[in-house]
Write an enzyme that holds these catalytic residues in place. Structure first.
Site, PDB file in Angstrom:
ATOM      1  N   GLY A  64      42.123   0.263  -0.701  1.00 44.71           N
ATOM      2  CA  GLY A  64      42.646  -1.084  -0.521  1.00 44.71           C
ATOM      3  C   GLY A  64      41.659  -2.189  -0.800  1.00 44.71           C
ATOM      4  N   LEU A  83      37.804   7.248  -6.223  1.00 42.41           N
ATOM      5  CA  LEU A  83      38.512   6.284  -5.372  1.00 42.41           C
ATOM      6  C   LEU A  83      38.950   5.051  -6.152  1.00 42.41           C
ATOM      7  CD1 LEU A  83      36.363   6.515  -2.126  1.00 42.41           C
ATOM      8  CD2 LEU A  83      38.312   7.895  -2.840  1.00 42.41           C
ATOM      9  N   GLY A 108      37.408   1.780  -5.408  1.00 45.42           N
ATOM     10  CA  GLY A 108      37.757   1.226  -4.105  1.00 45.42           C
ATOM     11  C   GLY A 108      39.214   0.857  -3.954  1.00 45.42           C
ATOM     12  N   TYR A 149      19.788   3.113 -11.956  1.00 44.58           N
ATOM     13  CA  TYR A 149      20.400   2.619 -10.718  1.00 44.58           C
ATOM     14  C   TYR A 149      19.349   1.841  -9.931  1.00 44.58           C
ATOM     15  CZ  TYR A 149      24.363   5.896 -11.268  1.00 44.58           C
ATOM     16  OH  TYR A 149      25.478   6.586 -11.699  1.00 44.58           O
TER      17      TYR A 149
END
Length: 334
Positions: A224, A217, A220, A66
């Site tokens: 939305g 999620l 994203g 990362y």
């Protein structure tokens, strides 16, 4: 201990499988703190880490690749101001990258395990990792050899527990025959429910292996978000995007009735799938930390879960979860 201006709800506590550590739920996925979803500021990122830990969060998930090591160094900076016991450090290794940051492949050779671990310990400035896991299966190296090398580091005291990431049921069994496995890290969300159908969740439960669920999620989409780098993902393209957003729209009134955001509903749904599942949620702003921890106050009863299952059954989403080149690297999809 540090203090923050934001007061977040306390997370829940769960154990990673039969043999793993107790951790906070949800866990904090740190990848976004190193620019994965846009520019970041180290000072704000440190505030995010401290806010999560100050609220009682413990599980910090990172990877040595990362930000080409930036993420581990950032977490190391945060931990210098606290007790090492404040955090459960879960680290992925093995992914190789170019100077541009683009992925090149995976290296699961035993000799690479020790080298990767040495760098992670130095960047994090700690004497051990709580969970260490190969980021993907190296197709050129038997999983038994990779896990055997990690087990040597467990015996040497540098690693406490061994995890897996994005591997299928057969590979899980082979790895578990070599050493105790605490948890499998794999994508699981309202739109990604493949582990319920392909034997992965069943195998983990049979063997007493926990699940740390990332992508909760849906990259994203639950909140939305679309466009930008997400357009490379099939689920965010054309008719697929419209279809998937319509699926999620069916649940917006449920979220409102619960006094929750869609993101909080999505996190709560993953957590409700079993005490052996810990959602991992990325955050790079203070308000996102408060939101993710607030999901622990969202209660979904049997009626709610049935409604969600009817609206978003297994396989309802359209489009692969990664571009083809990356899907081909997933043992979990074979």
């Amino acid at each position: 201990m540090t203090t923050t201006e934001h007061t977040a709800p306390a997370p829940a506590t769960r154990r990673l499988g039969r043999t793993g550590p107790s951790v906070s739920s949800p866990g904090l996925g740190a990848m976004s703190l190193s620019g994965a979803y846009g520019p970041t500021d180290d000072a704000e990122s440190l505030r995010v880490l401290h806010a999560y830990l100050d609220a009682g969060g413990t599980l910090l998930d990172t990877g040595d690749f990362y930000g080409a090591g930036h993420n581990e160094m950032l977490i190391g900076r945060a931990l210098r101001e606290r007790s090492r016991e404040d955090a459960v450090l879960s680290v992925k290794f093995g992914a190789t990258i170019a100077p541009t940051g683009m992925p090149l492949g995976f290296d699961g050779r035993p000799e690479h395990v020790a080298t990767s671990l040495a760098y992670s310990l130095r960047r994090l400035d700690v004497d051990h990792l709580d969970v260490y896991r190969p980021a993907r299966l190296d197709p050129e190296v038997p999983i038994e050899e990779t896990i055997g090398a990690v087990q040597e580091q467990v015996e040497a005291g540098y690693v406490r527990h061994i995890g897996l990431s994005e591997v299928g049921a057969e590979t899980i069994r082979r790895a578990a025959a070599v050493a105790p496995i605490s948890d499998l890290q794999i994508e699981y969300s309202l739109l990604t429910r493949g582990i319920e159908a392909n034997g992965i969740l069943e195998t983990c439960r049979e063997l007493g292996i926990g699940i740390t669920a990332y992508g909760v999620l849906a990259k994203g989409m639950v909140a939305g978000r679309s466009g930008g780098a997400r357009e490379a993902f099939p689920r965010f393209q054309g008719e697929n995007l419209a279809h998937n957003q319509a699926l999620l729209d069916q649940l917006r009134d449920l979220a409102e009735a619960k006094g929750a955001s869609m993101a909080q509903l999505a996190i709560a749904w993953v957590a409700a799938q079993g005490e052996d599942i810990v959602p991992l949620v990325g955050a790079r702003r203070m308000d996102q930390v408060t939101s993710m921890l607030g999901s622990t106050a969202v209660h979904l009863d049997a009626e709610d879960l049935t409604r969600i299952d009817e609206a978003l059954p297994v396989g309802a989403a359209r489009g692969d979860r990664y571009p083809t080149v990356f899907m081909d690297q997933l043992d979990s999809e074979r």
